[in-house]
Design a protein around this motif. Structure first.
Motif, mmCIF file in Angstrom:
data_model
loop_
_atom_site.group_PDB
_atom_site.id
_atom_site.type_symbol
_atom_site.label_atom_id
_atom_site.label_comp_id
_atom_site.label_asym_id
_atom_site.label_seq_id
_atom_site.Cartn_x
_atom_site.Cartn_y
_atom_site.Cartn_z
ATOM 1 N N LEU A 5 0.755 -0.896 0.408
ATOM 2 C CA LEU A 5 0.046 -0.010 0.210
ATOM 3 C C LEU A 5 1.184 1.779 0.067
ATOM 4 C CD1 LEU A 5 -2.360 -1.080 3.390
ATOM 5 C CD2 LEU A 5 -3.228 -1.527 0.403
ATOM 6 N N THR A 6 0.203 2.791 -0.425
ATOM 7 C CA THR A 6 1.100 3.291 -0.078
ATOM 8 C C THR A 6 0.896 4.616 0.899
ATOM 9 O OG1 THR A 6 -0.983 4.405 -1.860
ATOM 10 C CG2 THR A 6 1.120 4.095 -2.891
ATOM 11 N N PRO A 7 1.026 5.478 1.908
ATOM 12 C CA PRO A 7 0.430 5.703 2.446
ATOM 13 C C PRO A 7 -0.437 7.605 2.053
ATOM 14 C CG PRO A 7 3.370 6.256 2.764
ATOM 15 C CD PRO A 7 2.748 5.475 1.291
ATOM 16 N N GLY A 8 -1.551 7.187 3.137
ATOM 17 C CA GLY A 8 -2.933 8.220 2.925
ATOM 18 C C GLY A 8 -3.958 7.344 1.549
ATOM 19 N N GLY A 9 -2.943 6.194 0.249
ATOM 20 C CA GLY A 9 -3.963 5.433 -0.200
ATOM 21 C C GLY A 9 -4.437 3.838 -0.093
ATOM 22 N N HIS A 10 -5.073 4.130 1.416
ATOM 23 C CA HIS A 10 -5.613 3.136 1.767
ATOM 24 C C HIS A 10 -6.634 2.804 2.978
ATOM 25 C CE1 HIS A 10 -3.043 2.589 5.965
ATOM 26 N NE2 HIS A 10 -1.903 3.486 4.764
ATOM 27 N N ALA A 11 -7.240 2.335 3.294
ATOM 28 C CA ALA A 11 -8.484 2.280 4.612
ATOM 29 C C ALA A 11 -7.883 1.762 5.713
ATOM 30 C CB ALA A 11 -9.959 1.460 3.919
ATOM 31 N N GLU A 12 -8.452 2.575 7.248
ATOM 32 C CA GLU A 12 -8.338 1.650 8.170
ATOM 33 C C GLU A 12 -9.274 1.203 9.289
ATOM 34 O OE1 GLU A 12 -8.143 3.154 12.465
ATOM 35 O OE2 GLU A 12 -9.056 4.075 11.035
ATOM 36 N N HIS A 13 -8.708 -0.083 9.681
ATOM 37 C CA HIS A 13 -9.508 -0.068 10.266
ATOM 38 C C HIS A 13 -8.787 -1.019 11.656
ATOM 39 C CE1 HIS A 13 -14.021 -1.801 11.390
ATOM 40 N NE2 HIS A 13 -13.227 -3.076 11.876
ATOM 41 N N TYR A 42 -5.624 -1.660 5.054
ATOM 42 C CA TYR A 42 -6.618 -2.564 4.478
ATOM 43 C C TYR A 42 -6.191 -1.718 2.791
ATOM 44 C CZ TYR A 42 -8.125 -5.436 8.473
ATOM 45 O OH TYR A 42 -8.171 -6.195 9.122
ATOM 46 N N CYS A 43 -6.238 -2.734 1.659
ATOM 47 C CA CYS A 43 -6.820 -1.783 1.157
ATOM 48 C C CYS A 43 -8.107 -1.675 0.503
ATOM 49 C CB CYS A 43 -6.380 -2.634 -0.519
ATOM 50 S SG CYS A 43 -7.435 -4.324 -0.830
ATOM 51 N N HIS A 44 -8.545 -0.677 -0.581
ATOM 52 C CA HIS A 44 -10.049 -0.330 -0.505
ATOM 53 C C HIS A 44 -10.784 -1.210 -0.918
ATOM 54 C CE1 HIS A 44 -9.805 3.576 1.471
ATOM 55 N NE2 HIS A 44 -8.870 4.403 0.374
ATOM 56 N N LYS A 45 -10.780 -1.721 -2.394
ATOM 57 C CA LYS A 45 -11.015 -2.786 -2.622
ATOM 58 C C LYS A 45 -9.713 -4.171 -3.966
ATOM 59 C CE LYS A 45 -14.435 0.870 -5.031
ATOM 60 N NZ LYS A 45 -14.978 1.390 -5.873
ATOM 61 N N PRO A 46 -10.398 -5.025 -2.779
ATOM 62 C CA PRO A 46 -11.908 -5.323 -2.154
ATOM 63 C C PRO A 46 -11.727 -6.406 -1.093
ATOM 64 C CG PRO A 46 -10.415 -7.279 -2.949
ATOM 65 C CD PRO A 46 -9.567 -6.237 -3.277
ATOM 66 N N CYS A 47 -10.477 -5.933 -0.545
ATOM 67 C CA CYS A 47 -9.953 -5.849 0.937
ATOM 68 C C CYS A 47 -10.934 -5.560 1.886
ATOM 69 C CB CYS A 47 -9.320 -6.511 1.690
ATOM 70 S SG CYS A 47 -8.426 -7.284 0.572
ATOM 71 N N TYR A 48 -11.218 -4.181 1.865
ATOM 72 C CA TYR A 48 -12.337 -3.277 3.068
ATOM 73 C C TYR A 48 -13.558 -3.427 2.196
ATOM 74 C CZ TYR A 48 -13.619 0.320 6.606
ATOM 75 O OH TYR A 48 -14.121 1.248 6.636
ATOM 76 N N GLY A 49 -13.720 -3.496 1.848
ATOM 77 C CA GLY A 49 -15.072 -3.139 0.871
ATOM 78 C C GLY A 49 -15.992 -5.082 1.894
ATOM 79 N N ILE A 50 -14.717 -5.307 1.309
ATOM 80 C CA ILE A 50 -15.839 -6.799 1.597
ATOM 81 C C ILE A 50 -15.895 -7.048 3.481
ATOM 82 C CG2 ILE A 50 -15.137 -10.144 1.801
ATOM 83 C CD1 ILE A 50 -14.107 -9.502 -0.961
ATOM 84 N N LEU A 51 -15.150 -6.841 3.280
ATOM 85 C CA LEU A 51 -14.643 -7.191 5.379
ATOM 86 C C LEU A 51 -15.893 -5.983 6.411
ATOM 87 C CD1 LEU A 51 -10.363 -7.785 5.845
ATOM 88 C CD2 LEU A 51 -13.171 -9.708 5.726
#
Length: 161
Positions: A113-121, A126-135
């Motif tokens: 991932l790149t800093p600021g270019g990903h989701a967090e939980h 987490y990558c935005h698509k598909p992982c964060y969306g799925i989880l």
């Protein structure tokens, strides 16, 4: 049965509904918590269950901080993934921590991932698509592979589309 909007707590009917963060919202209630910009489902960041636009709000509030070069002892920080020292020449900063470049990867699929270019939980990237969306995204039609439908059961136990 119609659900309640998490922003205004009023009933959300099918014709006015957008789904995001596992909840049903009125289209114009799905706004950034900081700047009130109207957001699109899946096109925003989340922190503690609340929506934020990616830039500048989420990045400003929860992104890298300029002061995290070293610990208070003057020693390099430890990478949260491998627990080894992160020296200035090799570091990337995200989620308020210093990482080795290859260690900043999706918690689910291990994509770099790149800093600021990903989701967090819960402090994990987490990558935005598909992982964060799925989880952590809404459950139901079109959230996974083709034909990923989830049906709820009514009180009598019969399957409802």
């Amino acid at each position: 049965m119609a659900s309640k909007c998490p922003k205004c707590d009023k009933t959300v009917y099918f014709a006015e509904k957008v789904s995001s963060l596992g909840k049903d919202w009125h289209k114009f209630c799905l706004k950034c918590e900081r700047c009130s910009k109207t957001l699109t489902p899946g096109g925003h960041a989340e922190h503690d269950g609340k929506p934020f636009c990616h830039k500048p709000c989420y990045a400003t509030l929860f992104g890298p901080k300029a002061s995290s070069v070293t610990t208070f002892t003057g020693e390099p920080n430890l990478c949260p993934r491998c627990n080894k020292r992160v020296y200035f020449a090799e570091k990337v900063t995200s989620l308020g921590k210093d990482w080795h470049r290859p260690c900043l990867r999706c918690e689910r699929c291990a994509k770099t991932l790149t800093p600021g270019g990903h989701a967090e939980h819960d402090g994990q990237p987490y990558c935005h698509k598909p992982c964060y969306g799925i989880l952590f995204g809404p459950k139901g039609v079109n959230t996974g592979a083709v034909g990923s439908y989830i049906y709820d059961r009514d009180p009598e136990g019969t399957v409802q589309p």
